[in-house]
Design an enzyme around this catalytic site. Structure first.
Site, PDB file in Angstrom:
ATOM      1  N   CYS A 266     -29.859  36.640  -4.739  1.00 52.95           N
ATOM      2  CA  CYS A 266     -30.982  35.749  -5.039  1.00 52.95           C
ATOM      3  C   CYS A 266     -32.280  36.145  -4.361  1.00 52.95           C
ATOM      4  O   CYS A 266     -33.256  36.495  -5.032  1.00 52.95           O
ATOM      5  CB  CYS A 266     -30.613  34.318  -4.657  1.00 52.95           C
ATOM      6  SG  CYS A 266     -29.283  33.616  -5.655  1.00 52.95           S
ATOM      7  N   ARG A 336     -24.212  42.596  -2.554  1.00 48.12           N
ATOM      8  CA  ARG A 336     -25.465  42.985  -3.191  1.00 48.12           C
ATOM      9  C   ARG A 336     -26.618  42.890  -2.191  1.00 48.12           C
ATOM     10  O   ARG A 336     -26.801  41.870  -1.548  1.00 48.12           O
ATOM     11  CB  ARG A 336     -25.730  42.100  -4.411  1.00 48.12           C
ATOM     12  CG  ARG A 336     -24.882  42.451  -5.608  1.00 48.12           C
ATOM     13  CD  ARG A 336     -25.056  41.471  -6.748  1.00 48.12           C
ATOM     14  NE  ARG A 336     -24.446  40.177  -6.451  1.00 48.12           N
ATOM     15  CZ  ARG A 336     -24.390  39.176  -7.320  1.00 48.12           C
ATOM     16  NH1 ARG A 336     -24.930  39.312  -8.527  1.00 48.12           N
ATOM     17  NH2 ARG A 336     -23.807  38.047  -6.992  1.00 48.12           N
TER      18      ARG A 336
END
EC number: 1.1.1.22
Length: 448
Positions: A266, A336
């Protein structure tokens, strides 16, 4: 109510199962046949506390189903949630191809009124693009079927997603149609019982709200990391500073923990996307660029500390380092944009070897790195210490908070800890005879 969710990844799966948990009939649709087959067997593609049990219970109760059949999914629910990925393009802007592909599929198969809900994190103006795609398809089909497009961004923290959905701080509904707003309020009524959490607004404001929230939190982190680096140069301790400013109710303690940078799916993506959105309308968002640049630099801080410590000892060539933590944060297996990746890759490129452990992200690390030379994935935190020169702590998993420092000191070749999350007290480690490097801490040399 009958609900269809496109996408069975992190957002889609959590959304679908939580809506099913309160009694709705949910169909999750995905183009990945293997993923759907596994979900039918109860195999969850991600690690999220409580998710596996919730999926199993609701699947057995018949409240949630998984399919690759798009026409069946479109015909099922009046609510059509779009919860597919929006990966960054080469320039950092959000890639909307999957969102628009879903919109096209809905328009191709709908035969009656549908509410299309953008749950994915998307740039301002995406709902307009979704509407345009659907109107174009209807024109090609020669039909005129009523539909609405709503922005309903998710605010789920990895590691606490179930709680965040079931007990939300707020439920943002972006729509210009009062009737649609009431239908969304009815859908979310089970999560809105103790007090009013639904905030309605226009679609573009709802789309911007999601990016603004993540950019604000990322800004707090980068600001504290900037202060931490300054504290080191000034001989101050950033942890004392953090307590001092956090006690101010206008600032608070959330997201002011200094460390080795933020990661995940995010913050990095959304800060980049919002900055690119600003650029597209001719605005230079200097603060957003700075937030991103500070974070990129912060991911190098631990590596630089290791280099500096060992520069008088022949450098890093041939050294081995224990690395605790691979996920970008605790309670997830998501790697990530994780700081661990920057650190371990830089060390390996410099000639060092890594022995890494993470409570949940080992399979993800194997998927990413395979049999990468210089990297060994071990079964326990203690295994990582064996044969290592020093310990590097990257992720603040709770089982790393109170380790056996006597064991660490006796096992490591050099009694050195590089703490990327400020878990430990410098003075305590000094008394233990361990050299300690934190982030923005008063340097405590060991008494050996």
């Amino acid at each position: 109510m009958k609900v269809t969710v496109f996408g069975s990844g992190y957002v889609g799966l959590v959304t679908g199962v939580c809506l099913a948990e309160v009694g709705n009939e949910v169909v999750c649709v995905d183009v990945d046949q293997k993923k759907i087959d596994n979900l039918k067997k109860g195999v969850i593609p991600i690690y999220e506390p409580g998710l596996e049990a919730l999926v199993s219970e609701n699947q057995q109760a018949g409240r949630i189903k998984f399919t690759t059949n798009i026409p069946e999914a479109v015909s099922h629910g009046i609510f059509q949630f779009i919860a597919v990925g929006t990966p960054p393009d080469e320039d950092g802007a959000a890639d909307l191809q999957y969102v628009l592909a879903v919109a096209k599929s809905i328009a191709e198969n709908m035969t009656s009124y549908r509410i299309v809900v953008d749950k994915s994190t998307v740039p301002v103006g995406t709902a307009d693009k979704v509407r345009e795609v659907m109107l174009q398809v209807q024109t090609e089909r020669g039909v005129d079927i009523e539909f609405d497009v709503v922005s309903n961004p998710e605010f789920l923290k990895e590691g606490a997603a179930i709680t965040d959905f079931m007990k939300p701080d707020r439920i943002i509904v972006g729509t210009d149609n009062p009737r649609t707003a009431e239908l969304l309020k009815a859908l979310y009524a089970p999560f809105n019982r103790s007090h009013e959490r639904v905030i309605t607004m226009d679609v573009r404001s709802a789309e911007l709200t999601k990016y603004a929230a993540n950019a604000m939190l990322a800004t707090k982190i980068s600001f504290m990391n900037e202060l931490a680096n300054l504290a080191e140069l000034l001989g101050a301790d950033i942890e004392h500073v953090r307590n001092g400013i956090g006690s101010d109710s206008r600032i608070g303690y959330s997201f002011i923990y200094p460390g080795c940078g933020y990661g995940g799916s995010c913050f990095p993506k959304d800060v980049k996307a919002l900055e690119r959105t600003a650029r597209q309308v001719g605005y230079k968002a200097e603060l957003l660029s700075a937030v991103e640049n500070v974070n990129d630099r912060q991911k190098q801080v631990l590596f630089n500390k290791v280099v500096q410590h060992y520069q008088a000892d022949g450098g890093l060539q041939g050294k081995t380092f224990a690395l605790w933590g691979l996920a970008f944060k605790p309670k997830t297996d998501d790697m990530r944009e994780a700081p661990s990746r920057v650190i371990l890759e830089a060390l390996i490129d410099a000639g060092a070897a890594i022995k890494a452990f993470d409570p949940e992200a080992m399979d993800e690390a194997k998927r990413i790195y395979g049999n990468k030379s210089g990297l060994t994935l071990v079964e326990t935190a203690e295994d990582a210490l064996e044969g290592a020169n020093a310990l590097i702590v990257v992720t603040e998993w709770k089982n790393f908070w109170s380790p056996d420092f006597d064991l660490i000191k006796s096992t490591l070749k050099d009694p050195v800890i590089f703490d990327g999350r400020n878990l430990y007290q410098p003075e305590l480690l000094k008394r233990q005879g361990i050299i300690y490097y934190g982030i923005g801490r008063c340097q405590a040399k060991a008494i050996i």
